[in-house]
Design a protein around this motif. Sequence first.
Motif, PDB file in Angstrom:
ATOM      1  N   LEU A  24       0.839  -1.201   0.000  1.00  0.00           N
ATOM      2  CA  LEU A  24       0.000   0.000   0.000  1.00  0.00           C
ATOM      3  C   LEU A  24       0.875   1.252   0.000  1.00  0.00           C
ATOM      4  O   LEU A  24       0.673   2.166  -0.801  1.00  0.00           O
ATOM      5  CB  LEU A  24      -0.927  -0.009   1.211  1.00  0.00           C
ATOM      6  CG  LEU A  24      -1.688   1.268   1.496  1.00  0.00           C
ATOM      7  CD1 LEU A  24      -2.816   1.470   0.513  1.00  0.00           C
ATOM      8  CD2 LEU A  24      -2.220   1.261   2.896  1.00  0.00           C
ATOM      9  N   LEU A  25       1.863   1.283   0.885  1.00  0.00           N
ATOM     10  CA  LEU A  25       2.769   2.429   0.954  1.00  0.00           C
ATOM     11  C   LEU A  25       3.553   2.584  -0.342  1.00  0.00           C
ATOM     12  O   LEU A  25       3.727   3.692  -0.849  1.00  0.00           O
ATOM     13  CB  LEU A  25       3.727   2.287   2.138  1.00  0.00           C
ATOM     14  CG  LEU A  25       3.088   2.388   3.517  1.00  0.00           C
ATOM     15  CD1 LEU A  25       4.112   2.066   4.599  1.00  0.00           C
ATOM     16  CD2 LEU A  25       2.482   3.762   3.744  1.00  0.00           C
ATOM     17  N   ARG A  26       4.012   1.493  -0.912  1.00  0.00           N
ATOM     18  CA  ARG A  26       4.757   1.541  -2.174  1.00  0.00           C
ATOM     19  C   ARG A  26       3.903   2.151  -3.280  1.00  0.00           C
ATOM     20  O   ARG A  26       4.361   2.990  -4.047  1.00  0.00           O
ATOM     21  CB  ARG A  26       5.218   0.140  -2.571  1.00  0.00           C
ATOM     22  CG  ARG A  26       6.181   0.152  -3.757  1.00  0.00           C
ATOM     23  CD  ARG A  26       6.531  -1.238  -4.253  1.00  0.00           C
ATOM     24  NE  ARG A  26       5.415  -1.908  -4.889  1.00  0.00           N
ATOM     25  CZ  ARG A  26       4.952  -1.629  -6.123  1.00  0.00           C
ATOM     26  NH1 ARG A  26       5.492  -0.681  -6.834  1.00  0.00           N
ATOM     27  NH2 ARG A  26       3.939  -2.298  -6.635  1.00  0.00           N
ATOM     28  N   SER A  31       7.593   5.552   1.982  1.00  0.00           N
ATOM     29  CA  SER A  31       8.490   4.600   2.622  1.00  0.00           C
ATOM     30  C   SER A  31       7.932   4.148   3.963  1.00  0.00           C
ATOM     31  O   SER A  31       7.421   4.971   4.723  1.00  0.00           O
ATOM     32  CB  SER A  31       9.852   5.266   2.852  1.00  0.00           C
ATOM     33  OG  SER A  31      10.630   4.486   3.725  1.00  0.00           O
ATOM     34  N   PRO A  32       8.058   2.861   4.292  1.00  0.00           N
ATOM     35  CA  PRO A  32       7.639   2.394   5.613  1.00  0.00           C
ATOM     36  C   PRO A  32       8.495   2.976   6.736  1.00  0.00           C
ATOM     37  O   PRO A  32       8.125   2.918   7.895  1.00  0.00           O
ATOM     38  CB  PRO A  32       7.773   0.873   5.548  1.00  0.00           C
ATOM     39  CG  PRO A  32       8.413   0.550   4.262  1.00  0.00           C
ATOM     40  CD  PRO A  32       8.484   1.775   3.423  1.00  0.00           C
ATOM     41  N   LEU A  33       9.646   3.560   6.390  1.00  0.00           N
ATOM     42  CA  LEU A  33      10.496   4.178   7.402  1.00  0.00           C
ATOM     43  C   LEU A  33       9.968   5.549   7.835  1.00  0.00           C
ATOM     44  O   LEU A  33      10.300   6.028   8.916  1.00  0.00           O
ATOM     45  CB  LEU A  33      11.924   4.319   6.880  1.00  0.00           C
ATOM     46  CG  LEU A  33      12.634   3.016   6.523  1.00  0.00           C
ATOM     47  CD1 LEU A  33      13.991   3.317   5.906  1.00  0.00           C
ATOM     48  CD2 LEU A  33      12.770   2.134   7.748  1.00  0.00           C
ATOM     49  N   GLU A  46       4.249  -3.291   8.571  1.00  0.00           N
ATOM     50  CA  GLU A  46       4.265  -3.302   7.113  1.00  0.00           C
ATOM     51  C   GLU A  46       3.915  -4.668   6.535  1.00  0.00           C
ATOM     52  O   GLU A  46       3.581  -4.777   5.361  1.00  0.00           O
ATOM     53  CB  GLU A  46       5.611  -2.819   6.584  1.00  0.00           C
ATOM     54  CG  GLU A  46       6.782  -3.675   7.003  1.00  0.00           C
ATOM     55  CD  GLU A  46       8.112  -3.075   6.581  1.00  0.00           C
ATOM     56  OE1 GLU A  46       8.773  -3.680   5.720  1.00  0.00           O
ATOM     57  OE2 GLU A  46       8.472  -2.018   7.114  1.00  0.00           O
ATOM     58  N   ASP A  47       3.959  -5.731   7.350  1.00  0.00           N
ATOM     59  CA  ASP A  47       3.612  -7.066   6.865  1.00  0.00           C
ATOM     60  C   ASP A  47       2.159  -7.442   7.138  1.00  0.00           C
ATOM     61  O   ASP A  47       1.712  -8.519   6.730  1.00  0.00           O
ATOM     62  CB  ASP A  47       4.541  -8.112   7.486  1.00  0.00           C
ATOM     63  CG  ASP A  47       5.945  -8.012   6.916  1.00  0.00           C
ATOM     64  OD1 ASP A  47       6.080  -7.781   5.695  1.00  0.00           O
ATOM     65  OD2 ASP A  47       6.914  -8.135   7.685  1.00  0.00           O
ATOM     66  N   ASP A  48       1.412  -6.576   7.816  1.00  0.00           N
ATOM     67  CA  ASP A  48      -0.012  -6.823   8.048  1.00  0.00           C
ATOM     68  C   ASP A  48      -0.800  -6.487   6.787  1.00  0.00           C
ATOM     69  O   ASP A  48      -0.361  -5.688   5.964  1.00  0.00           O
ATOM     70  CB  ASP A  48      -0.532  -5.979   9.211  1.00  0.00           C
ATOM     71  CG  ASP A  48      -0.028  -6.475  10.559  1.00  0.00           C
ATOM     72  OD1 ASP A  48       0.269  -7.677  10.689  1.00  0.00           O
ATOM     73  OD2 ASP A  48       0.067  -5.655  11.480  1.00  0.00           O
TER      74      ASP A  48
END
Length: 66
Positions: A24-26, A31-33, A46-48
Amino acid sequence: MSIKVLYRGKEIELPENKLKAKELLRRLGLSPLSSLVIKNNEVISEDDYVEEGDNIRVINAISGGV
C-alpha cells in the motif's frame, strides 16, 4: 472491490481488495520508514494486511528536535 485510504485529507481508492501495508505504501510512493498505516484506529506493521472495508489512514512520521 477496492481499498479506500485516507492520506493528507484525501481519499485514495486502490482497485485491490487485499494488500500488505508495505505494498500500500509503495503504491502511494511512500516509505515504511517515514509513514505509518493505521487500520481501524490501530497502527499496523508493514507485513499486516489491509482489506476492503477496513478504515485505513496513512500518516507521515515526523521527527526533529534540537
